[in-house]
Motif scaffolding. Sequence first.
Motif, short mmCIF file in Angstrom:
data_model
loop_
_atom_site.label_atom_id
_atom_site.label_comp_id
_atom_site.label_asym_id
_atom_site.label_seq_id
_atom_site.Cartn_x
_atom_site.Cartn_y
_atom_site.Cartn_z
N LEU A 42 0.87 -1.17 0.00
CA LEU A 42 0.00 0.00 0.00
C LEU A 42 0.91 1.22 0.00
CD1 LEU A 42 -3.04 0.54 0.09
CD2 LEU A 42 -2.82 0.87 2.54
N LEU A 43 0.79 2.06 -1.03
CA LEU A 43 1.72 3.18 -1.19
C LEU A 43 0.98 4.51 -1.06
CD1 LEU A 43 2.39 1.02 -3.74
CD2 LEU A 43 4.29 2.58 -3.90
N ASP A 44 1.68 5.44 -0.50
CA ASP A 44 1.10 6.78 -0.36
C ASP A 44 2.21 7.80 -0.65
OD1 ASP A 44 -1.47 7.98 1.38
OD2 ASP A 44 0.30 9.26 1.24
N ILE A 45 1.88 8.76 -1.49
CA ILE A 45 2.89 9.77 -1.82
C ILE A 45 2.99 10.74 -0.65
CG2 ILE A 45 3.60 11.54 -3.45
CD1 ILE A 45 1.72 10.18 -5.48
N ASP A 46 4.19 10.95 -0.17
CA ASP A 46 4.37 11.85 0.98
C ASP A 46 4.12 13.29 0.54
OD1 ASP A 46 5.08 9.66 2.54
OD2 ASP A 46 7.17 9.78 1.90
N ASN A 47 3.38 13.98 1.36
CA ASN A 47 3.11 15.41 1.12
C ASN A 47 2.47 15.69 -0.24
OD1 ASN A 47 4.04 16.16 3.55
ND2 ASN A 47 6.12 16.57 2.84
N PHE A 48 1.67 14.77 -0.72
CA PHE A 48 1.03 14.99 -2.02
C PHE A 48 0.16 16.24 -1.99
CE2 PHE A 48 -2.64 14.23 -4.85
CZ PHE A 48 -1.96 14.29 -6.05
N LYS A 49 -0.49 16.45 -0.86
CA LYS A 49 -1.38 17.60 -0.73
C LYS A 49 -0.62 18.90 -0.94
CE LYS A 49 -5.60 17.02 1.67
NZ LYS A 49 -5.81 15.58 1.63
N PHE A 50 0.62 18.87 -0.43
CA PHE A 50 1.44 20.06 -0.57
C PHE A 50 1.63 20.40 -2.04
CE2 PHE A 50 5.75 21.45 -1.61
CZ PHE A 50 5.76 22.70 -1.01
N PHE A 51 1.97 19.38 -2.84
CA PHE A 51 2.19 19.62 -4.27
C PHE A 51 0.91 20.11 -4.93
CE2 PHE A 51 5.67 16.77 -3.31
CZ PHE A 51 6.72 17.41 -3.94
N ASN A 52 -0.19 19.45 -4.56
CA ASN A 52 -1.48 19.80 -5.14
C ASN A 52 -1.82 21.25 -4.84
OD1 ASN A 52 -3.24 18.52 -6.75
ND2 ASN A 52 -4.13 17.24 -5.15
N ASP A 53 -1.63 21.64 -3.58
CA ASP A 53 -2.01 22.99 -3.18
C ASP A 53 -1.03 24.04 -3.71
OD1 ASP A 53 -4.09 21.88 -1.89
OD2 ASP A 53 -3.10 21.79 0.06
#
Length: 716
Positions: A280-291
Amino acid sequence: MQFKALFNVAQRSHSARSVVLWMFAAVLVVQGLLFIPNLWLYEDDLMGVLTSAEQEKLNAQFERLDNVQQISGLRAQGRLLGATVYSVASGDTLDFGRIPSLAPTLGDIGTTQIRSAAEADVVWHQDSPFGDLIVSAQLDITGVRSELQAYALRLLSSAILVSLFVAVISLLSASHYFHEPFKRVVELLRRSRLEGVKEIKRDEELQDLDEFSGLFDEYNCMITKQREAGLQLKLKQQTLEYQAHHCMLTQLPNRLKFDEEIKRVVPDALESDQPFALFLLDIDNFKFFNDQYGHDVGDQMVLELARRLQGMMRSDVDMVARLDGDEFVVLQRDVVDVESTHEVARRMLSVLSQPIEYRGFTLKTTASIGVSFFPDDVTLHQDGSTDESQHWAIMAEEILNNASVALQEAKNAGRGTFLVFNEAMRRRITERMRIEEDLKTALIEGQFEVFYQPKVNMQTGEAIGSEALVRWHHPTMGNIRPDVFIPVAEESGLIIPLGEWILKTACQDTLRLREMGIGNLQVAVNISAVQFTGGDLLPMVQRTLDETGLEPSLLELEITESAVMHDPEDVIRSLHELSRNGIGLAIDDFGTGYSSLAYLKRFPVDTLKIDRAFIKDISRDSDDVVIVEAVLGLGKHFGLKVVAEGVEDNEQLDFLRRQGCDIAQGYHLSPPLAFDQYAAWLEDWNRERAKITAGQEAAEPSSVVQLHRLPGGRSA
Ligand code: C2E
Ligand code: CA
Ligand code: CA
């Protein structure tokens, strides 16, 4: 053809019935028309025969007479009822029996007049022994009538028979030329339907069904249209099916598809004794990039990472799916050994951390991975109560949950790494489940208590208030840390009533301090993200203030950056409303989240709380120094108070004060205290402060209080 079948045709088919009836009636009418003159002629014949018979009989009587005059003495006999006789030679007119209405004149010879159904008058010429006579006779014609009736009856029955015959012939032809072919056509259509709706081919078999060729053409045309529509529908269904099961951005299977797949893979793996691994993978700080860069960049990142993941797995054996925004799952089948799976996880981390070039940006990210093995990490107890498919579903859910726990721990362990699910994690899950269970009763049974950790103004030494921190006194497990139970309360939604209780208690305790004469102190209460999104925070706060009577200015709400990132627009609106009501707002753990300055500008924030992680190593780590200085600078720029959390020693305190930090909170001043201890601490602090201030003013007038000399300070 059987009679019954024919009868059925006549009975069922309206057209056959009509044909038969019309034919019958027509033939009958035609025959009738032909028979009427026939009847007339026959009547004439009969009358002729009757007349000549009576003529002969009358002549025989005349021969027995001596003279003409004796005619009037004759008696009627046989069919002759009476007569009037005119002698051409003598000019005498004589009569006997019933007198006919016709006069015996020369011109009337051959005239017949029907008097009634039984009688008729006839005028004839008779050669007699007395010379030419004209006889007008009245005759009994009942015999003629009955013969005529019998004749008419014979004619009618033969006409009916002929008509019936013709009707049957027409029925036979209707059946032969129409119903039989029609039945074959129906049979053909039915066969075509049963054989999966096939077009009707015009081969030899159908040659005699020529007149139905139009129907076949129409039918075939309809089938073709139907088939086309069916194809379109199928295509549409396939598209919908595909869309329902795939992520449209990456074209990877989505959560639904993955759920279906894993439920299929679980029994497969058990049967073939081939274990599999789930990443199970999750991109770290993806929200940061999105925002920070916008959704387009976020999408591009997801797309690229999906491509890389797919590229490194075996497309025909393994499965890569996108579960959510930045969450992927990889199913590695036929696992050889644990080490090879670790190797795959390491490769994933390395592949995902390669920079992404997009529109001139170089995006560098990392991922966290949780790994779980099947069947090793799953409890394989099959109880009889659930059916098999449900059993696979439960196992599938368990394996995903395990990977999710491992992922969470990998993230907690500092991101950019992978962790494999293990027994310790299982224990923690069990413990967490127990906590969730016990939390439900804890609120009802009053197992919570609010502690207060004092906050002190570093420049003046004044105790300005506290942060309210909840404590759980578990009846068997002892004190449970909020770090442990708050996330569980958040997940279960219990944080909503618990949060309200904490706020209310904090407000009441603050008022009690005032009543005790300790002063107007502030209280800061932690608000979790769930309270923002799930609860009606605004009315709840307002209600609590109304009920307790605390001034809004004495209340500060602490929220973490992540709490306000989820739903910024809505949250910003709520925050402004709170701020308008005079309630203070603090950003908690500042510096650990996204610290988006763009957001900061839009929030009606009063206070920044520097996370204790930066304070901890402030004397050793130059990066932390830079961060603390930056936060202080930011605070100054935006006109915000800055609170330093977790101040544990004098060195930190001195540094922060020199940097111009306003407020300190930490074990160096005091740990969180139960209400009574807090009240006592405040009294001590205020007393000592008053003493020091008085002494200092006498020696060297300065507003700066030597905090480390005050009570409660550990190094003091
Ligand atoms: P937080 O809001 O960052 O709270 C500060 C935490 O730092 C508290 O831990 C406090 O005891 C601890 N702390 C204070 N001074 C020092 C120090 O000098 N050194 C160190 N190492 N730690 C110090 P606590 O009480 O265990 O709370 C942990 C977290 O639990 C809080 O972090 C907060 O996120 C949450 N929490 C606590 N009480 C509540 C509450 O009433 N509501 C909500 N929503 N969350 C709460
Ligand atoms: Ca806090
Ligand atoms: Ca904090």
